[in-house]
Design an enzyme around this catalytic site. Structure first.
Site, PDB file in Angstrom:
ATOM      1  N   GLY B 144       0.825  -1.197   0.000  1.00  0.00           N
ATOM      2  CA  GLY B 144       0.000   0.000   0.000  1.00  0.00           C
ATOM      3  C   GLY B 144       0.859   1.246   0.000  1.00  0.00           C
ATOM      4  N   CYS B 145       0.281   2.344  -0.400  1.00  0.00           N
ATOM      5  CA  CYS B 145       1.039   3.591  -0.516  1.00  0.00           C
ATOM      6  C   CYS B 145       1.496   4.097   0.860  1.00  0.00           C
ATOM      7  CB  CYS B 145       0.216   4.647  -1.230  1.00  0.00           C
ATOM      8  SG  CYS B 145      -1.441   4.919  -0.556  1.00  0.00           S
TER       9      CYS B 145
END
Lengths: 336, 336, 336, 336
Positions: B144-145
């Protein structure tokens, strides 16, 4: 107290009307309609109004609104105002219509909007600076945002018959596109960008032609709108080609004379910007002239939601009720 | 040439994969799927790719994609990747999944996402700097970012067992919310604002706990995300409370040793900002220490669409195919 | 490898040259001068270049630069390039001047800039699409940012002698104002604003008149610039009044024929925006026509720092050295 | 009418004081000093005040100001207020000092600001919600912008002795950096960015420690500020670690009780944002709790120039003169 109603109060112009009227000494907003938000607190939808109103949105018909109001603002899409305005007027309520339905003669409206007009009525075009007769009106058609800024930029010269051709290149904040998310208003699309649209066909051109045409029947008007990465504001760059050469001081004189009794017009020695009008009802105007005296670039700045919509509506209301034009509106811009 | 496919190519991570791969010397994107845009030109939806691709979006099933590709990027919402990943793997295609479906053990996934996992598979968590084993993986779960920026900010100290408690306060550009307009991404809501959300419950916290927990089982992790008026970028402010006092140079040494072989990590003497990583695959890291040596504030900056998504996916792909980690990614940021 | 030098490398165009050349396969930047930053790392001033260059700024005179370079980019203010260009040319170095010093005949320059020209030289105006003779030039005057977007928007029609009058209303990102903080670039002044300036007197008008005048000696040109809350990009709205009525497909044909061999011109069926050209060397062009066929609104979009400055400079360099025009420049925009 | 003077009126807080006082029914601004702008129209420097004031900036000493004023706002840099406050007080004028000079005990001030305090005086810390004694004060030290938002977010829990540790991660609009252009406020640096700074050493931490320490001597406070691409506003994310577990409704009760008599504190069921407080004197507060009941994330939103500076100063003035706390300040935010 004047009792005011707002039909279609969930959008930005509805919220702005309530913001401005929150401190108006002679007006109380008594009803705010929204079909979609029926029953919810106004301040849940317009969070800046928390602590200022306990109203809930209601789903009322025109008659129910008229029954409790001295004045009604119709803040609905074009094509919808004509469904409610006649009944409001018949109930003796004064009406300020923020939609396009009553700004143009009905036949022009039908052509420009591609829509049959179901209920033509006489209305005054509510650009106060050009239409002092709003004082006696029961129905005022509140002008479009772009026509407000563009017309005010050129009207003094048009009234003198000096303009050969006017090209209005306008740059608007994205709030003009309304409260509903869209591709145009999607942050990654709008940030670091500027969006030109309807390069030659925007409907607001018709209002500019009507209003400047009233002053000078031969004027040629072109209009191209853009949206910029700003929430509020319209800056209009008016490229005006003149019939005869003139000079800076003559032009300054013409503007000063034309607007001498208009408190919301501020004539500047510099170029207007959006910050000094943000949140306020002012229209700032400045200009520069080509060396040859035949081309003038006039720049006007307004807040599209105030002088371009809800503020102008309140200004109209003040005059319709014999109040001072500036009542409730005499606030400085929020800058920076 | 490696033939690559992108399942779910109409969103921002899909467009970014194609931007990055447009100049990758060893890869060609041969198919891009989108149910919604089936038949339309990719470059109509991703206008920056005009002149770079003649592909059209296709509505293909996993088997059809696998048949023409050596590697497939799945850029679909969580819960959807698990529908296609097994078949892709069985066809012998390598898979880099940009969704959340394979980042966590399936039971943790089910708890965090409130969703039954239909097709658990072994995957490597594709944070290259912590997982050199991506080289041998056939399925990589692209991180995930937020976890990318947060984990990289704290990992070196966690690996030394120094962190008592980590509070990650992250600020993301709004592109992380995707291509679809919403109230959060509506320009008038996002401009001149910052939106905190899911103050204590964002799902990405689970990835941070997993990855830092692998390095130190006792570390306590809190996470609060925000979106800021920026299109791209995540700045993570990591408030790290240490078990024992330390000093600036010791910390600097720990980070330098930990990241010495990682070309995309840049350790700064100053505080990272978003501009110098915009459009690039870098993660910039800097820090300051409290006078008492027990609290460290580490700041990391990434481009959420590059190191936080598509760039990291390409970095993973490079390693999975035995290519240089930086191939196609060694570009400076676009600044200013 | 071609050895390149940059005189005046501390500003935005200097940084952008180094960004673009970082991945150019045939060029190496071997020296970057700055009096003010003599001795400091280039990447300290241009933080996006960290990991891409170990150069330090040097305080060198023209001769010292010429001695180590095959080509020199002069990225200095107008009035300063003329101090170094002659010596560079005499040393046999090719020169691409990003200042205004060699864009106009010296007498026009003196009048427009109010400055004596100390060292007139023959130069080619480096708007590649109109000046294929850059291939043989040793001195290229890289065009101004506004003239690039405006001229490209109108040139095909001007070449046909169709334009009576052209009004260019341009909207630029604020990076065009340079790296030094000022009131205009102060965030509280620029955000949520648009600043019109030099409404009738911007010097770039002279380049537009020169270039369009070459194609049609009778064309009338007006120009008004604005800065918008964007870092990069220039959108030019060209209001073109035609001598004779025409129609959409004729105009489309004229543009397609004119630009058929120009890889960086993209003709759109829609209205250009800044995002799809950001960070790239493209110029996107689209248009709409008034119902009467006499007024055309053409919109062009460029990145002011790339096609409007450093990218165009590299494009010129490529042609001057017999390389492919697109070498090192064939990258998609960074969007969103 | 109360006669007010503003010493150092050319900056943002000076302009904001005049904006707010323009409609205050009991106050008139009679003098505005500025050494730099002596003799120029106030409205030339603060363009939003055109039509609202004819004052010119004057270069007056403290005695001259005191002679014509009942109350003086000192809006000068820290270190300068101490030069004028004593004389103002001796003249019998009430003083609201917007600088940092009187917010801390003089010895703490000297340590935090690295500056000898030339004129210590007794002052009340003007955070009205915690200091009702401002009613009787002749010198009020108007709080810093960050301490206002942070302290208000945590005070109710601190007063209950519940907080073990508070980490304030604040995000401010750039107007807090003042009217003078700088690298930090340069649009290309600030746009699409967020700048963390003074990660562990910002001076405003001392005010937070003082004010929360008054409520609970054992509380541990950390503070990290950021500037975001917004002109106005401070959002503070308070990560509060509690000594004992609690639940949502207990916390809600504590806040409601604590702030029940404070009209400018609005407790929300949702997460505060900057828009609904922009231009207004409100502080919006909302929170969420970790599943285990030991960590609370409280978010507060203020306009840094209003509740964080000039609005709070007017609120203090109202109380010092026995007026209603909300007089002249009871305006909705300007949203969107």
């Amino acid at each position: 107290m004047i009792r005011a109603g707002i039909i279609g109060a969930s959008g930005y112009t509805g919220g702005e009307l309530m913001r401005l009227l929150a401190n108006h000494p002679e007006v109380e907003v008594v009803c705010a309609t929204s079909r979609r938000l029926d029953g919810t607190q106004v301040s849940q939808n317009h969070p800046h109004l928390r602590s200022f109103t306990n109203l809930k949105f209601q789903n009322l018909d025109a008659g129910e609104v008229a029954g409790q109001c001295d004045v009604v603002f119709t803040a609905v899409p074009h094509g919808s105002a004509m469904d409610v305005v006649p009944q409001l007027l018949e109930s003796g309520t004064k009406v300020i219509d923020l939609s396009a339905d009553y700004r143009l003669p009905y036949d022009v409206f039908e052509q420009v909007y591609g829509l049959e007009h179901k209920a033509p009525r006489d209305a005054v075009f509510g650009l106060v600076e050009l239409h002092p007769e709003v004082c006696d009106a029961s129905l005022v058609a509140n002008p479009g945002c772009y026509p407000t800024g563009a017309t005010l930029a050129a009207a003094p010269l048009a009234a003198e018959g000096l303009i050969e051709q006017a090209i209005f290149d306008s740059k608007s904040g994205i709030s003009g596109a309304g409260v509903e998310p869209s591709q145009a208003s999607h942050y990654p699309n709008m940030a670091e960008n500027i969006q030109a649209y309807k390069l030659t066909t925007h409907r607001h051109g018709a209002e500019m032609r009507q209003e400047l045409g009233r002053l000078d029947g031969n004027i040629k008007v072109s209009f191209t709108p853009h949206v910029i990465p700003s929430v509020r504001g319209i800056l209009t760059t008016a490229h005006l080609f003149l019939k005869a050469g003139t000079d800076h001081s003559q032009v300054a004189d013409i503007y000063q004379r034309f607007y001498k009794d208009n408190p919301f017009i501020r004539l500047l020695d510099s170029i207007p910007m959006l910050g000094p009008v943000r949140g306020s009802n002012f229209c700032d105007i400045g200009f520069e002239m080509d060396a040859d005296g035949h081309r003038l670039v006039v720049v006007s700045a307004i807040d599209n939601l105030v002088k371009g919509a809800s503020g102008q509506a309140v200004q109209n209301m003040n005059l319709m009720f014999g109040l001072d034009e500036t009542m409730g509106l005499w606030n400085p811009a929020v800058f920076p």
